[in-house]
Design a protein around this motif. Sequence first.
Motif, PDB file in Angstrom:
ATOM      1  N   UNK A 249       0.828  -1.189   0.000  1.00  0.00           N
ATOM      2  CA  UNK A 249       0.000   0.000   0.000  1.00  0.00           C
ATOM      3  C   UNK A 249       0.871   1.251   0.000  1.00  0.00           C
ATOM      4  N   UNK A 250       0.275   2.372  -0.405  1.00  0.00           N
ATOM      5  CA  UNK A 250       0.982   3.647  -0.468  1.00  0.00           C
ATOM      6  C   UNK A 250       0.239   4.657   0.395  1.00  0.00           C
ATOM      7  N   UNK A 251       0.972   5.281   1.306  1.00  0.00           N
ATOM      8  CA  UNK A 251       0.418   6.317   2.166  1.00  0.00           C
ATOM      9  C   UNK A 251       0.730   7.669   1.541  1.00  0.00           C
ATOM     10  N   UNK A 252      -0.305   8.452   1.276  1.00  0.00           N
ATOM     11  CA  UNK A 252      -0.145   9.788   0.700  1.00  0.00           C
ATOM     12  C   UNK A 252      -0.475  10.810   1.773  1.00  0.00           C
ATOM     13  N   UNK A 253       0.525  11.601   2.158  1.00  0.00           N
ATOM     14  CA  UNK A 253       0.336  12.679   3.125  1.00  0.00           C
ATOM     15  C   UNK A 253       0.029  13.945   2.343  1.00  0.00           C
ATOM     16  N   UNK A 254      -1.177  14.467   2.515  1.00  0.00           N
ATOM     17  CA  UNK A 254      -1.618  15.656   1.783  1.00  0.00           C
ATOM     18  C   UNK A 254      -1.081  16.891   2.507  1.00  0.00           C
ATOM     19  N   UNK A 255      -0.060  17.480   1.961  1.00  0.00           N
ATOM     20  CA  UNK A 255       0.592  18.618   2.621  1.00  0.00           C
ATOM     21  C   UNK A 255      -0.206  19.906   2.476  1.00  0.00           C
ATOM     22  N   UNK A 256      -0.752  20.144   1.279  1.00  0.00           N
ATOM     23  CA  UNK A 256      -1.584  21.327   1.049  1.00  0.00           C
ATOM     24  C   UNK A 256      -3.036  20.904   1.191  1.00  0.00           C
ATOM     25  N   UNK A 257      -3.757  21.538   2.092  1.00  0.00           N
ATOM     26  CA  UNK A 257      -5.112  21.098   2.412  1.00  0.00           C
ATOM     27  C   UNK A 257      -6.133  21.748   1.487  1.00  0.00           C
ATOM     28  N   UNK A 258      -6.991  20.910   0.932  1.00  0.00           N
ATOM     29  CA  UNK A 258      -8.082  21.381   0.080  1.00  0.00           C
ATOM     30  C   UNK A 258      -9.407  21.066   0.756  1.00  0.00           C
ATOM     31  N   UNK A 259     -10.240  22.079   1.006  1.00  0.00           N
ATOM     32  CA  UNK A 259     -11.490  21.846   1.733  1.00  0.00           C
ATOM     33  C   UNK A 259     -12.379  20.814   1.048  1.00  0.00           C
ATOM     34  N   UNK A 260     -12.967  19.948   1.860  1.00  0.00           N
ATOM     35  CA  UNK A 260     -13.916  18.966   1.361  1.00  0.00           C
ATOM     36  C   UNK A 260     -15.261  19.624   1.081  1.00  0.00           C
ATOM     37  N   UNK A 261     -16.048  19.055   0.164  1.00  0.00           N
ATOM     38  CA  UNK A 261     -17.408  19.561  -0.040  1.00  0.00           C
ATOM     39  C   UNK A 261     -18.290  19.187   1.143  1.00  0.00           C
ATOM     40  N   UNK A 262     -19.447  19.811   1.207  1.00  0.00           N
ATOM     41  CA  UNK A 262     -20.410  19.412   2.233  1.00  0.00           C
ATOM     42  C   UNK A 262     -20.848  17.962   1.977  1.00  0.00           C
ATOM     43  N   UNK A 263     -21.096  17.243   3.069  1.00  0.00           N
ATOM     44  CA  UNK A 263     -21.501  15.839   2.989  1.00  0.00           C
ATOM     45  C   UNK A 263     -20.540  15.008   2.134  1.00  0.00           C
ATOM     46  N   UNK A 264     -19.250  14.985   2.499  1.00  0.00           N
ATOM     47  CA  UNK A 264     -18.288  14.216   1.701  1.00  0.00           C
ATOM     48  C   UNK A 264     -18.545  12.720   1.835  1.00  0.00           C
ATOM     49  N   UNK A 265     -18.008  11.905   0.904  1.00  0.00           N
ATOM     50  CA  UNK A 265     -18.168  10.451   1.013  1.00  0.00           C
ATOM     51  C   UNK A 265     -17.427   9.919   2.227  1.00  0.00           C
TER      52      UNK A 265
END
Length: 218
Positions: free
Chosen positions: A170-186
């Motif tokens: 498996x590959x772990x991706x650390x999201x360094x730059x944060x992008x806001x999630x939409x309302x009611x995300x999956x």
Amino acid sequence: MAVIHHTTLKPTKLELLTDWLPSRPWYRGGPDAPVLTRSGGFRLDDPAGEVGMEFMVVTDTSTPEPSAYMVPLSYRGAPLDGAEHALVGTMEHGVLGRRWVYDGCHDPVLVTELLSLIEGTAEAHSQSVDGALDPEVVRSYTGTPLALDGFTPEPADDPEGTRLTVPLGTVLHVHRVLNPLPENPPLRPEGAIGHVARGWQDPQGATPAAVFVTLRTA
């Protein structure tokens, strides 16, 4: 359980990150030094009680469009062997003395506990309150148990963040730059078998949420 000491730090964490962030390939700022504020995050607990671990969100307001960065940091009372390239800096702690601060993606204790959090065998702790869990951290996992004994992380940075190959292909991706999630995300990001998400506070006082890390099959 880790104890949170409310004391002096010289230099401060933000001062260390001001010098370190522009050296990263995922940094989105301009030629001027970043102007950083603390915007949230959480902690993990080292079962051995030796390593401090924090997932800190900082916001850079030096550019017209502020950027929020997620920075995993580990704090040690002695240098981590073989991790000189991952050293963010050293600071003097008012209680604990000198502390070596590392990019946590290179620290085997932090990465192991992060994977345990994704699996559901470790818990996220409050960033600033002793003994308190952080109920705002959301995690998921649909894979088989990960074999983490003796795991040594070998992260790679690119403009999209940091990636680590971890047990079971498996590959772990650390999201360094944060992008806001939409309302009611999956429940979890598309194609991921595990993730961690949390909110933070933006410069306007809003509290968007974002995915901090995802785990995917290689």
